[in-house]
Design an enzyme around this catalytic site. Structure first.
Site, PDB file in Angstrom:
ATOM      1  N   LYS A 206     -59.487  32.799  17.150  1.00 15.46           N
ATOM      2  CA  LYS A 206     -59.814  34.226  17.149  1.00 15.46           C
ATOM      3  C   LYS A 206     -58.576  35.000  17.577  1.00 15.46           C
ATOM      4  CE  LYS A 206     -63.024  37.638  19.090  1.00 15.46           C
ATOM      5  NZ  LYS A 206     -64.176  37.846  19.994  1.00 15.46           N
ATOM      6  N   LYS A 260     -61.334  34.024  12.896  1.00 19.87           N
ATOM      7  CA  LYS A 260     -61.659  35.445  12.960  1.00 19.87           C
ATOM      8  C   LYS A 260     -60.404  36.231  13.308  1.00 19.87           C
ATOM      9  CE  LYS A 260     -64.707  38.714  15.376  1.00 19.87           C
ATOM     10  NZ  LYS A 260     -65.702  38.915  16.441  1.00 19.87           N
TER      11      LYS A 260
END
Length: 337
Positions: A206, A260
């Site tokens: 992420k 992400k």
């Protein structure tokens, strides 16, 4: 096969690649990648109250829903064949604190929503967000001391949060915080309390991205955020580091891993899938979705076509599933053929 080793066995005019593009049935027959409704996870936002829907201004088409309306919306998504929703709570100021204790309270908004969804729509999976940013007064994903996010103290609270969601009936816990070591502790905590079948989806790679702004509006954390998240979310310049993160989380017990954001990190998705060959998800995040919507509203893009092309790009990069706010829109278009 890498491009440097690829050699075409034939040449023009005997070989005409356009032959296989000439008809719709041929194009379907030879398609290398296929997007289906089975690939979609729909992120949803739950708020307190009854019979209320609150639009998210920065995410056209997205609404925060009370539990009663959320169960209806998830049931409709299930009827379209969407297999799973990702649940995020919108926590008011009264639920925020320095220690984020609301995150693991058994009867908090998140856990009540999980119970209601599992009772009303048991055939739709629930992926529960495990992070502290909705619950902290400073908007960070962990506990703060002297201006720095504390890793090990945060991991203990995340394990409590994950266990409370599992007790409520969640199917997948998804730590999105990027603290070191949290996957192992959460796995141990779940297993020791009889939740060995609850799956663990790690937000393993992420990045500290500029594309999260509309999401923070949606969950009411952006206005509380002090500083940035660069000390725990990844540097967008790094790719090898993502592989280290994924490897560690798999060793600690992750069943699925996520990258992400999505579109700026398709290369990361491909490297993760090629390296580990495990279930690999991507999050088509709020800023990416908002750009599509805004361009469509200005008449610059056909939203439906651009959405399906975007999601197909995730599949081509190696995704097994995609979290997207356009999941219901995509499912309807796929159903229509």
């Amino acid at each position: 096969m890498s491009a440097s080793h690829f050699r075409s066995p034939a040449s023009f005019p005997r070989t005409r690649l356009r032959r296989n593009r000439a008809d719709a049935w041929t194009r379907r027959l030879v398609a290398e990648n296929r997007l289906t409704v089975d690939d979609l996870i729909w992120p949803v936002f739950v708020i307190e109250g009854q019979n209320q829907r609150v639009p998210v201004a920065s995410m056209p088409g997205v609404e925060r829903l009370t539990i009663d309306l959320l169960t209806e919306a998830v049931a409709a998504a299930g009827d379209l064949g969407i297999p799973c929703v990702a649940l995020f709570p919108v926590v008011g100021a009264e639920g925020k604190s320095e220690d984020a204790a609301e995150a693991y309270r058994p009867d908090n908004l998140m856990n009540r929503a999980i119970r209601a969804l599992k009772a009303a729509v048991p055939h739709v999976g629930i992926l529960g967000d495990v992070a502290l940013d909705p619950y902290t007064t400073h908007g960070h994903d962990g506990l703060m001391r002297d201006g720095y996010i504390q890793n090990d103290e945060t991991v203990e609270v995340l394990a409590r949060q994950a266990l409370s969601q599992a007790d409520a009936g969640v199917d997948i816990v998804a730590p999105s915080d990027m603290m070191d070591g949290r996957i192992g502790l959460i796995r141990d905590r779940l297993d020791s309390h009889g939740h060995e079948l609850v799956r663990l989806c790690s937000y393993a790679a992420k990045y500290a991205s500029a594309f999260y702004g509309p999401f923070r509006d949606a969950v009411n954390s952006g206005g509380f955020l002090k500083g940035d998240k660069k000390t725990y979310q990844m540097n967008p310049a790094n790719t090898d580091e993502a592989l280290h993160e994924v490897a560690l989380d798999l060793q600690e017990g992750a069943d699925m891993v996520m990258v992400k954001p999505g579109l700026p990190y398709l290369d990361i998705i491909r490297r993760v899938k090629d390296t580990f060959a495990v279930p690999t998800f991507a999050y088509h995040v709020s800023g990416e979705y908002a750009m599509l919507r805004a361009a469509a509203q200005n008449g610059w893009l056909d939203y439906d076509k651009a959405l399906l092309e975007t999601l197909t790009g995730f599949k081509r990069a190696g995704c097994d599933a995609i979290l997207t706010y356009g999941a219901v829109d995509a499912a309807r278009r796929l159903q229509e053929g």
